[in-house]
Scaffold this motif. Structure first.
Motif, PDB file in Angstrom:
ATOM      1  N   UNK A 217       0.819  -1.214   0.000  1.00 31.39           N
ATOM      2  CA  UNK A 217       0.000   0.000   0.000  1.00 31.39           C
ATOM      3  C   UNK A 217       0.856   1.270   0.000  1.00 31.39           C
ATOM      4  N   UNK A 218       1.726   1.353   1.005  1.00 30.78           N
ATOM      5  CA  UNK A 218       2.506   2.580   1.198  1.00 30.78           C
ATOM      6  C   UNK A 218       3.478   2.797   0.033  1.00 30.78           C
ATOM      7  N   UNK A 219       4.104   1.711  -0.446  1.00 32.74           N
ATOM      8  CA  UNK A 219       5.053   1.839  -1.550  1.00 32.74           C
ATOM      9  C   UNK A 219       4.362   2.333  -2.818  1.00 32.74           C
ATOM     10  N   UNK A 220       3.222   1.726  -3.151  1.00 27.15           N
ATOM     11  CA  UNK A 220       2.504   2.136  -4.354  1.00 27.15           C
ATOM     12  C   UNK A 220       2.039   3.577  -4.230  1.00 27.15           C
ATOM     13  N   UNK A 221       1.542   3.946  -3.058  1.00 29.02           N
ATOM     14  CA  UNK A 221       1.110   5.324  -2.827  1.00 29.02           C
ATOM     15  C   UNK A 221       2.272   6.297  -3.003  1.00 29.02           C
ATOM     16  N   UNK A 222       3.425   5.944  -2.447  1.00 21.36           N
ATOM     17  CA  UNK A 222       4.601   6.809  -2.535  1.00 21.36           C
ATOM     18  C   UNK A 222       5.036   7.010  -3.984  1.00 21.36           C
ATOM     19  N   UNK A 223       5.020   5.917  -4.755  1.00 17.97           N
ATOM     20  CA  UNK A 223       5.419   6.018  -6.160  1.00 17.97           C
ATOM     21  C   UNK A 223       4.435   6.866  -6.956  1.00 17.97           C
ATOM     22  N   UNK A 224       3.147   6.686  -6.695  1.00  8.77           N
ATOM     23  CA  UNK A 224       2.137   7.443  -7.433  1.00  8.77           C
ATOM     24  C   UNK A 224       2.163   8.920  -7.068  1.00  8.77           C
ATOM     25  N   UNK A 225       2.359   9.227  -5.777  1.00  5.55           N
ATOM     26  CA  UNK A 225       2.405  10.629  -5.350  1.00  5.55           C
ATOM     27  C   UNK A 225       3.569  11.359  -6.013  1.00  5.55           C
ATOM     28  N   UNK A 226       4.697  10.661  -6.146  1.00  6.27           N
ATOM     29  CA  UNK A 226       5.876  11.285  -6.756  1.00  6.27           C
ATOM     30  C   UNK A 226       5.653  11.551  -8.242  1.00  6.27           C
ATOM     31  N   UNK A 227       4.967  10.616  -8.916  1.00  6.91           N
ATOM     32  CA  UNK A 227       4.720  10.759 -10.349  1.00  6.91           C
ATOM     33  C   UNK A 227       3.570  11.716 -10.638  1.00  6.91           C
ATOM     34  N   UNK A 228       2.546  11.697  -9.761  1.00  6.34           N
ATOM     35  CA  UNK A 228       1.339  12.500  -9.983  1.00  6.34           C
ATOM     36  C   UNK A 228       1.055  13.370  -8.759  1.00  6.34           C
ATOM     37  N   UNK A 229       1.850  14.387  -8.515  1.00  3.16           N
ATOM     38  CA  UNK A 229       1.649  15.208  -7.310  1.00  3.16           C
ATOM     39  C   UNK A 229       0.306  15.935  -7.282  1.00  3.16           C
ATOM     40  N   UNK A 230      -0.340  16.059  -8.436  1.00  5.24           N
ATOM     41  CA  UNK A 230      -1.617  16.761  -8.505  1.00  5.24           C
ATOM     42  C   UNK A 230      -2.800  15.863  -8.143  1.00  5.24           C
ATOM     43  N   UNK A 231      -2.587  14.555  -8.073  1.00  3.07           N
ATOM     44  CA  UNK A 231      -3.683  13.622  -7.786  1.00  3.07           C
ATOM     45  C   UNK A 231      -3.886  13.460  -6.281  1.00  3.07           C
ATOM     46  N   UNK A 232      -5.107  13.079  -5.902  1.00  2.90           N
ATOM     47  CA  UNK A 232      -5.423  12.753  -4.512  1.00  2.90           C
ATOM     48  C   UNK A 232      -5.266  11.246  -4.330  1.00  2.90           C
ATOM     49  N   UNK A 233      -4.268  10.845  -3.554  1.00  5.05           N
ATOM     50  CA  UNK A 233      -3.957   9.429  -3.395  1.00  5.05           C
ATOM     51  C   UNK A 233      -3.998   9.075  -1.906  1.00  5.05           C
ATOM     52  N   UNK A 234      -4.785   8.061  -1.559  1.00  6.76           N
ATOM     53  CA  UNK A 234      -5.004   7.710  -0.156  1.00  6.76           C
ATOM     54  C   UNK A 234      -4.694   6.237   0.089  1.00  6.76           C
ATOM     55  N   UNK A 235      -4.239   5.944   1.313  1.00  2.00           N
ATOM     56  CA  UNK A 235      -4.123   4.558   1.788  1.00  2.00           C
ATOM     57  C   UNK A 235      -5.018   4.437   3.015  1.00  2.00           C
ATOM     58  N   UNK A 236      -5.914   3.472   2.998  1.00  4.58           N
ATOM     59  CA  UNK A 236      -6.871   3.378   4.097  1.00  4.58           C
ATOM     60  C   UNK A 236      -6.950   1.960   4.657  1.00  4.58           C
ATOM     61  N   UNK A 237      -7.541   1.881   5.839  1.00  6.10           N
ATOM     62  CA  UNK A 237      -7.686   0.634   6.574  1.00  6.10           C
ATOM     63  C   UNK A 237      -7.442   0.908   8.048  1.00  6.10           C
ATOM     64  N   UNK A 238      -7.671  -0.085   8.866  1.00  9.35           N
ATOM     65  CA  UNK A 238      -7.445   0.062  10.296  1.00  9.35           C
ATOM     66  C   UNK A 238      -5.947   0.181  10.563  1.00  9.35           C
ATOM     67  N   UNK A 239      -5.566   1.175  11.378  1.00  8.40           N
ATOM     68  CA  UNK A 239      -4.162   1.315  11.752  1.00  8.40           C
ATOM     69  C   UNK A 239      -3.749   0.199  12.695  1.00  8.40           C
TER      70      UNK A 239
END
Length: 310
Positions: A31-53
């Motif tokens: 989750x976190x890795x994919x989110x990190x890669x997407x945020x870096x490539x698409x800083x304009x997009x809203x990208x979330x990781x969710x679930x119980x902590x």
């Protein structure tokens, strides 16, 4: 398949990354890795990781809270999740415009609009890494490399299990090349709290091993409460029984709520996911899980696991 996934990622402004209940390092790391890669490539997009902590896995990353309305017209990517009922979500994900499933378990429930499933991969983290090899759009940062390495180490049990391949080791080496602290990750994966250590002592003193080589322990609710475990800590003890040389397969059964048993099934060589599926669960041939609701079902499951060795 990867090209199609990347087209959907390009198309949607909101991307929500989900994973399975009772998460492990592979689920959260992916989750976190994919989110990190997407945020870096698409800083304009809203990208979330969710679930119980899960505090015991905060060292990999923390989850975000979003409203059910966020799923409207969003792209949902579910990682490391074999079937829809195991998604760690209240059902809001069904409002999404599209769902992509990325998973390495047997594809018993292709719940996504796109289903990228590779049950020859050691982990979902291994699959996420291959995205960076197949496109120049996603780049590997130290942050994402750290999370992916944690996922691979977690799901292979530090490269001990049968899913570890030449490819797995090459990917792990490439992740290590980024300069991440692999010793720190190994220590996180291996360390345990005092209460977990005491639970391991209890298991070793009370487990049963059948003549066929099935090892099992049933930890009832009143006993489990005495150890005062944090959420997710019981997963730390699951590999323990398998270290005994005359154990072929094993089960850790824990009752967190009255007559609701979580069953972790493991094996060194014989496939056990068919037993998990029979009782409503699933997973890998050598590592599966299921919830059951009675001692009668527990006894039947133990008999089935014992029978496999015969």
């Amino acid at each position: 398949m990867v090209d199609e996934i990347l087209k959907y990622i390009e198309r949607y402004d909101t991307i929500i990354i989900l994973r399975h209940q009772n998460p492990d390092p592979d689920a959260i790391g992916s989750q976190i890795a994919l989110s990190s890669m997407l945020q870096k490539t698409y800083p304009q997009k809203n990208i979330y990781v969710t679930g119980i902590d899960l505090p015991v896995l905060d060292w990999i990353g923390k989850m975000q809270k979003i409203s059910p309305e966020t799923y409207q017209n969003a792209l949902v990517i579910a990682v490391d999740t074999a079937n829809a009922r195991r998604i760690d979500n209240d059902g809001s994900y069904k409002k999404a415009a599209k769902i992509i499933k990325i998973d390495h378990h047997p594809n018993v429930d292709p719940f996504g609009d796109i289903n990228w499933v590779d049950d020859t991969s050691s982990s979902c983290a291994e699959m996420i890494y291959t995205l960076t090899e197949q496109t120049d759009m996603l780049n590997l940062s130290k942050r994402s490399a750290y999370c992916l390495y944690a996922g691979i180490v977690g799901d292979t049990v530090r490269f001990l299990n049968g899913e570890t391949s030449y490819k797995t080791l090459m990917i792990a080496a490439n992740l290590a090349k980024t300069g991440i602290d692999i010793s720190e990750i190994a220590l996180h994966e291996d360390e345990m709290s005092l209460q977990v250590a005491r639970l391991e002592a209890y298991i070793l003193n009370n487990l049963k091993i059948t003549d066929s080589g099935l090892g099992y322990i049933i930890i009832r609710k009143d006993t489990l409460e005495k150890f005062n475990l944090d959420d997710g800590e019981i997963d730390k003890v699951v590999p323990l029984i398998g270290r005994i040389n005359n154990v072929n397969n094993w089960i850790v059964i824990s009752e967190k709520e009255l007559n609701k048993f979580r069953v972790n099934l493991r094996s060194k060589n014989v496939s056990i996911n068919g037993v998990a599926e029979k009782f409503g669960g699933g997973g890998h041939p050598l590592a599966s899980g299921v919830y059951v609701g009675s001692m009668e079902d527990i006894e039947a499951l133990i008999k089935d696991m014992d029978r496999l060795n015969k």
